[in-house]
Design an enzyme around this catalytic site. Sequence first.
Site, PDB file in Angstrom:
ATOM      1  N   ARG A  26       0.832  -1.215   0.000  1.00  0.00           N
ATOM      2  CA  ARG A  26       0.000   0.000   0.000  1.00  0.00           C
ATOM      3  C   ARG A  26       0.862   1.259   0.000  1.00  0.00           C
ATOM      4  NH1 ARG A  26      -1.787   2.389   4.409  1.00  0.00           N
ATOM      5  NH2 ARG A  26      -2.003   0.469   5.613  1.00  0.00           N
ATOM      6  N   TYR A  38     -16.056  15.615 -14.944  1.00  0.00           N
ATOM      7  CA  TYR A  38     -16.511  14.221 -14.811  1.00  0.00           C
ATOM      8  C   TYR A  38     -17.524  14.110 -13.655  1.00  0.00           C
ATOM      9  CZ  TYR A  38     -16.029   9.138 -14.342  1.00  0.00           C
ATOM     10  OH  TYR A  38     -16.269   7.797 -14.281  1.00  0.00           O
ATOM     11  N   ASP A  81      -7.269  17.665 -14.490  1.00  0.00           N
ATOM     12  CA  ASP A  81      -7.594  16.297 -14.892  1.00  0.00           C
ATOM     13  C   ASP A  81      -7.267  16.209 -16.381  1.00  0.00           C
ATOM     14  OD1 ASP A  81      -8.803  13.959 -15.837  1.00  0.00           O
ATOM     15  OD2 ASP A  81     -10.455  14.056 -14.393  1.00  0.00           O
ATOM     16  N   LYS A 110      -8.458   5.082 -19.099  1.00  0.00           N
ATOM     17  CA  LYS A 110      -8.778   5.587 -20.423  1.00  0.00           C
ATOM     18  C   LYS A 110      -7.546   5.506 -21.326  1.00  0.00           C
ATOM     19  CE  LYS A 110     -12.456   6.338 -18.029  1.00  0.00           C
ATOM     20  NZ  LYS A 110     -12.739   7.598 -17.335  1.00  0.00           N
TER      21      LYS A 110
HETATM   22  C1  LIG Z   1     -13.221   8.069 -16.098  1.00  0.00           C
HETATM   23  C2  LIG Z   1     -12.819   9.399 -15.619  1.00  0.00           C
HETATM   24  C3  LIG Z   1     -12.517   9.622 -14.268  1.00  0.00           C
HETATM   25  C4  LIG Z   1     -12.659   8.555 -13.220  1.00  0.00           C
HETATM   26  O1  LIG Z   1     -11.807   7.472 -13.443  1.00  0.00           O
HETATM   27  P1  LIG Z   1     -12.101   5.964 -12.985  1.00  0.00           P
HETATM   28  O2  LIG Z   1     -10.886   5.256 -13.434  1.00  0.00           O
HETATM   29  O3  LIG Z   1     -13.353   5.521 -13.663  1.00  0.00           O
HETATM   30  O4  LIG Z   1     -12.279   5.987 -11.508  1.00  0.00           O
HETATM   31  C5  LIG Z   1     -12.098  10.887 -13.904  1.00  0.00           C
HETATM   32  N1  LIG Z   1     -11.986  11.878 -14.812  1.00  0.00           N
HETATM   33  C6  LIG Z   1     -12.280  11.702 -16.115  1.00  0.00           C
HETATM   34  C7  LIG Z   1     -12.160  12.836 -17.064  1.00  0.00           C
HETATM   35  C8  LIG Z   1     -12.716  10.459 -16.557  1.00  0.00           C
HETATM   36  O5  LIG Z   1     -13.004  10.297 -17.846  1.00  0.00           O
END
Ligand SMILES: *Cc1c(COP(=O)(O)O)cnc(C)c1O
Length: 393
Positions: free
Chosen positions: A58, A111, A183, A208
Amino acid sequence: MNTKDKGFETKLIHAGAFDDPMGSATVPIYQTSTFAFKNAQHGADLFAGKGEGYIYTRIGNPTIDALEKNIAELENGFGGIATSSGMGAVSAVYFALLGQGKHIVCTASVYGPSRGLLEQDFVRFGVEYTFVHTSDYAAVEAAIKANTSVLYLETPSNPTMEISDITALSELAHKHGIIVVVDNTFSSPYLQKPLDLGADVVLHSVTKFINGHADIVGGVIVTKTAELYKKIRHAMVYMGSNMDPHQAFMVIRGVKTLSLRIERAQENAIKIADYLKNHPKIEWITYPGLTSHPQHELAKKQMSGFGSMLSFGVKGGYKGGVTLMNNVHLAILAVSLGGVETLIQHPASMTHAGVSHDEKQKAGITDELVRFSVGIENVEDIIADLEQALAKI
Ligand SMILES: *Cc1c(COP(=O)(O)O)cnc(C)c1O
């Protein structure tokens, strides 16, 4: 290998990898929860933050470490912090940087869960928030208060593809002692490097583009400074939103082809945007690569490419959108994005269902909006699939 002075594509393959004692050509999976200390002093040293070695997965693990170093180099940051998911990254950043009486200014079309976490959860601990269209500099300036501690930008944002000026907004925020978080999920470091543009923290859902194969969830945070790294790492370790070694192995494997995948997906997206923009069944289309995009010039300036995410409105509103989604065969009807496969989804009823109708309207997430994540399939096949489905509307 020291990849600091190497090109981006070389970093994708080699950054963060260590010389394995067995000579493994790839970073091995250290599938262990804990690590043996050589002796009592070694253990004591590690807990004191000195010496070489690991304590507990962790807190840190060689496989996870390799990924963290890789992404930190790609983003030109001080250090990386890998997390269980993208939301694990968002949570750790909020947890580290917000607190009782603090205020965050955030992109309105962020998001869904990044927004919901503030509205439904952090609010219970006395955190205040303002959601604004961060593409509007004056709106951000007006939203800043004496207790604002974080400016949280998602650019391009999800799913409206709104683009915010990272350089100008970072300058504004820093004048007020505000930390800027970006982000960068929609662009990946291949197309946009927020830390180079002035931000302090960048985060990703590696689920992603970075992993790119729709087979794991994960997240990563990269900070510009050692101080922010320590603060956010502490939050991640104490919250327990760590990545696991197998996840890290998958992401290390996925990220190697990031530039190739994005180039192909983007090439496809440009052709699909051109096809859709004049289609009689399409009301409107938002793609940063089209001159009709309101922040097209800014996108050209701050990104090295326009990516492979687009959103569009079909004729017939909600019903038209549903007809399209029920009739595509190649595009998979699914949430998520940034993978090798083309995905289609309807934010109003899916990813942003938890956001109130009013707030959705304000954020530009209209009922007819369809989000399209272009994959790397043969582009003629993707267009043919859209053509036959659009004909049914
Ligand atoms: C999918 C996504 C998240 C969250 O990510 P997870 O891996 O699903 O927890 C945060 N920000 C953006 C822009 C996303 O597309």
